[in-house]
Design a protein around this motif. Sequence first.
Motif, PDB file in Angstrom:
ATOM      1  N   SER A 148      11.798   7.913 -15.791  1.00 11.58           N
ATOM      2  CA  SER A 148      11.825   8.526 -14.465  1.00 11.58           C
ATOM      3  C   SER A 148      13.260   8.638 -13.943  1.00 11.58           C
ATOM      4  CB  SER A 148      11.006   7.680 -13.482  1.00 11.58           C
ATOM      5  OG  SER A 148      11.229   8.111 -12.149  1.00 11.58           O
ATOM      6  N   PRO A 149      13.673   9.819 -13.465  1.00 14.05           N
ATOM      7  CA  PRO A 149      15.013   9.969 -12.873  1.00 14.05           C
ATOM      8  C   PRO A 149      15.168   9.177 -11.573  1.00 14.05           C
ATOM      9  CG  PRO A 149      14.076  12.114 -13.468  1.00 14.05           C
ATOM     10  CD  PRO A 149      12.974  11.112 -13.567  1.00 14.05           C
ATOM     11  N   VAL A 150      14.047   8.872 -10.913  1.00 14.35           N
ATOM     12  CA  VAL A 150      14.089   8.067  -9.688  1.00 14.35           C
ATOM     13  C   VAL A 150      13.733   6.630 -10.058  1.00 14.35           C
ATOM     14  CG1 VAL A 150      13.123   7.709  -7.380  1.00 14.35           C
ATOM     15  CG2 VAL A 150      13.438  10.038  -8.252  1.00 14.35           C
ATOM     16  N   SER A 151      14.693   5.729  -9.894  1.00 12.29           N
ATOM     17  CA  SER A 151      14.459   4.327 -10.245  1.00 12.29           C
ATOM     18  C   SER A 151      13.610   3.639  -9.179  1.00 12.29           C
ATOM     19  CB  SER A 151      15.784   3.586 -10.374  1.00 12.29           C
ATOM     20  OG  SER A 151      16.401   3.449  -9.100  1.00 12.29           O
ATOM     21  N   ALA A 152      13.092   2.463  -9.517  1.00 12.03           N
ATOM     22  CA  ALA A 152      12.316   1.686  -8.546  1.00 12.03           C
ATOM     23  C   ALA A 152      13.177   1.344  -7.326  1.00 12.03           C
ATOM     24  CB  ALA A 152      11.786   0.415  -9.201  1.00 12.03           C
ATOM     25  N   GLU A 153      14.459   1.053  -7.544  1.00 16.10           N
ATOM     26  CA  GLU A 153      15.363   0.733  -6.441  1.00 16.10           C
ATOM     27  C   GLU A 153      15.545   1.940  -5.518  1.00 16.10           C
ATOM     28  OE1 GLU A 153      15.544  -2.058  -9.531  1.00 16.10           O
ATOM     29  OE2 GLU A 153      16.001   0.091  -9.684  1.00 16.10           O
ATOM     30  N   GLN A 154      15.687   3.121  -6.100  1.00 17.54           N
ATOM     31  CA  GLN A 154      15.861   4.331  -5.283  1.00 17.54           C
ATOM     32  C   GLN A 154      14.592   4.641  -4.483  1.00 17.54           C
ATOM     33  OE1 GLN A 154      17.048   6.728  -8.671  1.00 17.54           O
ATOM     34  NE2 GLN A 154      19.059   7.151  -7.734  1.00 17.54           N
ATOM     35  N   LEU A 155      13.430   4.516  -5.131  1.00 15.53           N
ATOM     36  CA  LEU A 155      12.176   4.784  -4.416  1.00 15.53           C
ATOM     37  C   LEU A 155      11.983   3.761  -3.297  1.00 15.53           C
ATOM     38  CD1 LEU A 155       9.660   6.441  -4.045  1.00 15.53           C
ATOM     39  CD2 LEU A 155       8.527   5.098  -5.819  1.00 15.53           C
ATOM     40  N   GLY A 156      12.321   2.513  -3.574  1.00 15.64           N
ATOM     41  CA  GLY A 156      12.242   1.476  -2.533  1.00 15.64           C
ATOM     42  C   GLY A 156      13.122   1.803  -1.349  1.00 15.64           C
ATOM     43  N   ALA A 157      14.307   2.326  -1.618  1.00 17.83           N
ATOM     44  CA  ALA A 157      15.237   2.694  -0.541  1.00 17.83           C
ATOM     45  C   ALA A 157      14.675   3.834   0.311  1.00 17.83           C
ATOM     46  CB  ALA A 157      16.584   3.088  -1.134  1.00 17.83           C
ATOM     47  N   ILE A 158      13.996   4.786  -0.332  1.00 17.90           N
ATOM     48  CA  ILE A 158      13.372   5.889   0.414  1.00 17.90           C
ATOM     49  C   ILE A 158      12.286   5.339   1.334  1.00 17.90           C
ATOM     50  CG2 ILE A 158      11.926   7.962   0.196  1.00 17.90           C
ATOM     51  CD1 ILE A 158      13.433   8.576  -2.437  1.00 17.90           C
ATOM     52  N   ILE A 159      11.467   4.417   0.814  1.00 14.91           N
ATOM     53  CA  ILE A 159      10.409   3.812   1.630  1.00 14.91           C
ATOM     54  C   ILE A 159      10.999   3.037   2.800  1.00 14.91           C
ATOM     55  CG2 ILE A 159       8.555   2.082   1.592  1.00 14.91           C
ATOM     56  CD1 ILE A 159       7.970   2.995  -1.309  1.00 14.91           C
ATOM     57  N   ASP A 160      12.119   2.356   2.554  1.00 13.79           N
ATOM     58  CA  ASP A 160      12.787   1.624   3.645  1.00 13.79           C
ATOM     59  C   ASP A 160      13.236   2.572   4.750  1.00 13.79           C
ATOM     60  OD1 ASP A 160      12.439  -0.799   2.376  1.00 13.79           O
ATOM     61  OD2 ASP A 160      14.446  -0.836   1.473  1.00 13.79           O
ATOM     62  N   LYS A 191       0.830  -1.200   0.000  1.00 11.73           N
ATOM     63  CA  LYS A 191       0.000   0.000   0.000  1.00 11.73           C
ATOM     64  C   LYS A 191       0.865   1.250   0.000  1.00 11.73           C
ATOM     65  CE  LYS A 191      -3.658   2.563   0.227  1.00 11.73           C
ATOM     66  NZ  LYS A 191      -4.419   2.809  -1.018  1.00 11.73           N
ATOM     67  N   THR A 192       1.934   1.239   0.817  1.00 16.22           N
ATOM     68  CA  THR A 192       2.857   2.388   0.830  1.00 16.22           C
ATOM     69  C   THR A 192       3.511   2.560  -0.543  1.00 16.22           C
ATOM     70  OG1 THR A 192       3.329   2.024   3.174  1.00 16.22           O
ATOM     71  CG2 THR A 192       4.889   3.379   1.953  1.00 16.22           C
ATOM     72  N   ALA A 193       3.939   1.442  -1.139  1.00 10.99           N
ATOM     73  CA  ALA A 193       4.562   1.494  -2.471  1.00 10.99           C
ATOM     74  C   ALA A 193       3.573   2.050  -3.491  1.00 10.99           C
ATOM     75  CB  ALA A 193       5.036   0.104  -2.878  1.00 10.99           C
ATOM     76  N   ALA A 194       2.309   1.585  -3.428  1.00 12.49           N
ATOM     77  CA  ALA A 194       1.286   2.050  -4.374  1.00 12.49           C
ATOM     78  C   ALA A 194       1.044   3.551  -4.211  1.00 12.49           C
ATOM     79  CB  ALA A 194      -0.008   1.272  -4.172  1.00 12.49           C
ATOM     80  N   ASN A 195       0.975   4.016  -2.966  1.00  8.26           N
ATOM     81  CA  ASN A 195       0.752   5.445  -2.722  1.00  8.26           C
ATOM     82  C   ASN A 195       1.870   6.290  -3.319  1.00  8.26           C
ATOM     83  OD1 ASN A 195      -1.616   4.991  -1.370  1.00  8.26           O
ATOM     84  ND2 ASN A 195      -0.719   5.096   0.677  1.00  8.26           N
ATOM     85  N   TRP A 196       3.114   5.870  -3.126  1.00  4.11           N
ATOM     86  CA  TRP A 196       4.239   6.643  -3.668  1.00  4.11           C
ATOM     87  C   TRP A 196       4.240   6.641  -5.205  1.00  4.11           C
ATOM     88  CZ3 TRP A 196       8.061   9.868  -1.946  1.00  4.11           C
ATOM     89  CH2 TRP A 196       8.136  10.070  -0.565  1.00  4.11           C
ATOM     90  N   VAL A 197       3.924   5.499  -5.802  1.00  2.00           N
ATOM     91  CA  VAL A 197       3.950   5.415  -7.267  1.00  2.00           C
ATOM     92  C   VAL A 197       2.795   6.195  -7.888  1.00  2.00           C
ATOM     93  CG1 VAL A 197       3.767   3.844  -9.255  1.00  2.00           C
ATOM     94  CG2 VAL A 197       5.178   3.208  -7.290  1.00  2.00           C
ATOM     95  N   THR A 198       1.597   6.076  -7.315  1.00  4.76           N
ATOM     96  CA  THR A 198       0.419   6.716  -7.929  1.00  4.76           C
ATOM     97  C   THR A 198       0.266   8.183  -7.546  1.00  4.76           C
ATOM     98  OG1 THR A 198      -1.033   5.997  -6.114  1.00  4.76           O
ATOM     99  CG2 THR A 198      -0.843   4.529  -8.021  1.00  4.76           C
ATOM    100  N   GLN A 199       0.947   8.615  -6.476  1.00  5.73           N
ATOM    101  CA  GLN A 199       0.774   9.998  -6.043  1.00  5.73           C
ATOM    102  C   GLN A 199       2.057  10.814  -6.244  1.00  5.73           C
ATOM    103  OE1 GLN A 199      -0.978   9.961  -2.048  1.00  5.73           O
ATOM    104  NE2 GLN A 199      -2.327   8.281  -2.661  1.00  5.73           N
ATOM    105  N   GLU A 200       3.029  10.631  -5.371  1.00  5.16           N
ATOM    106  CA  GLU A 200       4.236  11.469  -5.432  1.00  5.16           C
ATOM    107  C   GLU A 200       4.954  11.339  -6.773  1.00  5.16           C
ATOM    108  OE1 GLU A 200       6.213  14.440  -3.418  1.00  5.16           O
ATOM    109  OE2 GLU A 200       4.594  13.227  -2.591  1.00  5.16           O
ATOM    110  N   LEU A 201       5.225  10.097  -7.191  1.00  2.00           N
ATOM    111  CA  LEU A 201       5.951   9.879  -8.448  1.00  2.00           C
ATOM    112  C   LEU A 201       5.116  10.320  -9.646  1.00  2.00           C
ATOM    113  CD1 LEU A 201       8.417   8.717  -9.981  1.00  2.00           C
ATOM    114  CD2 LEU A 201       7.227   6.513 -10.000  1.00  2.00           C
ATOM    115  N   ALA A 202       3.828   9.937  -9.671  1.00  2.00           N
ATOM    116  CA  ALA A 202       2.969  10.282 -10.812  1.00  2.00           C
ATOM    117  C   ALA A 202       2.858  11.799 -10.971  1.00  2.00           C
ATOM    118  CB  ALA A 202       1.590   9.659 -10.636  1.00  2.00           C
ATOM    119  N   ALA A 203       2.712  12.510  -9.857  1.00  2.00           N
ATOM    120  CA  ALA A 203       2.595  13.969  -9.924  1.00  2.00           C
ATOM    121  C   ALA A 203       3.873  14.596 -10.469  1.00  2.00           C
ATOM    122  CB  ALA A 203       2.287  14.531  -8.534  1.00  2.00           C
TER     123      ALA A 203
END
Length: 493
Positions: A381-393, A357-369
């Motif tokens: 996207s300049p922010v890769s999935a690995e980088q976004l995952g690290a931020i969530i961690d 759910k946290t991953a979905a929120n970041w992808v559909t909201q912060e990243l999408a915007a």
Amino acid sequence: MNAIVRQPDPKKLIKGATGDWEIVIGLEVHAQVLSKSKLFSGASTEFGGAPNSHVSLVDAAMPGMLPVINEECVAQAVRTGLGLKAQINNYSVFDRKNYFYPDLPQGYQISQFKQPIVGEGEIVIDLDGGESVTVGIERLHLEQDAGKSLHDQHPTMSFVDLNRSGVALMEIVSKPDLRSADEAKAYLTKLRTIVRYLGTCDGNMDEGSMRADVNVSVRRPGEALGTRCEIKNVNSIRFVGQAVDYEARRQIGILEDGGTINQETRLFDANKGETRSMRSKEEAHDYRYFPDPDLLPLELEPAWVDGLLAALPELPDAKKARFIGDFGLSPYDASVLVLERDTADYFEAVAKGRDAKTAANWVTQELAARLNKDGKDIASSPVSAEQLGAIIDLIGDGTISGKIAKDLFEIVWNEGGDPKALVEARGLKQVTDTGAIEKVVDDIIAANPEKVEQAKAKPTLAGWFVGQIMKASGGKANPQVVNDILKKKLGLE
């Protein structure tokens, strides 16, 4: 396949001066096949070449030139049919459809009429409010595209560019199962998603590789079908919606004034938001279809079709069901994520081993915007999935707060880098030291005695203190620790 019988939906009826009307819509979508060469020649299909630079002798209809079928185009049509849960016809016939345009060198189009390569199928569309509608597919047939007439290059002459001549098209014909502009837009969106997942068409409507002919009629609820008008070559999903709304109102106005609807072909003027008459509608006999004598009937081996079926990717409906079942996502979040295959893949990479759910929120909201703001797609996207995952961690283990995470996201977007290393290097770590936080809380309370009394009388006003404390700490104070200390100090426990 049984016909889909739909009862009139009161919410989708149009109110006229003399009562309610129901819109009936069917779409004929022309989807350009993704292949390196054309349907009957080896000329390139690449978009954007200089005029007449991708033209073979076959495309130009030079005397004695014979068409040779492109196997990959056939495979792409079959894959699309399989993705639409449709009947694959192992025996199909190419016909000549006779009509004249300056950009149709042969004077006829090689198409399919009575025996198409794909028969009946269906698409399920999801609408607002959780409603799902099943739309029947009448057929899918292969045909060659025409060239393009250019009328704005010279004051007295029109030019012809044959680069598109002979490019393979799939014409995907729906049944008249759609009942509103929103349904038509949802259908076209879903169809585009499916062909993109399959890799059979890029769906780029702005480049003309997918366009829709929109058939619209109106009737009183429960009555027989009315006379339809066809709006040709609409090249955006938004315009399809506008064309349906305008055309339905136009027809209702004529009928309520006592007139009749003439079956005709119309064009949509995007600048004026209206349709206008183009020509009276031709019937099949006007085209004088007959089997093309230069092409043998197309016969498919069942084992070959089975091989294509086995190699299909996971399609949007199956992926959506898996996201709901495996990740516990809401139907809405799952629908948004599967709309584009790249987005779904990105989400899965972020969600692996994390809270979905946290991953979905970041992808559909912060990243999408942010992607929308910069006009980028997720693949760039300049922010890769690995980088976004690290931020969530870093949020999950308490190293940073949600607010700091958004600041960190911006840094990674603009500068790149490892999120964990950036937090260390720039001192972005969340403050969890209760002593340091307690001092900030004490200072804010001491400076605002009136607010303290208000908060004690109305505990919800404690949120004002939280905001002030977070601001004073530069957003680095742990919000949970702040809340705990504040409640204790204000006696709100």
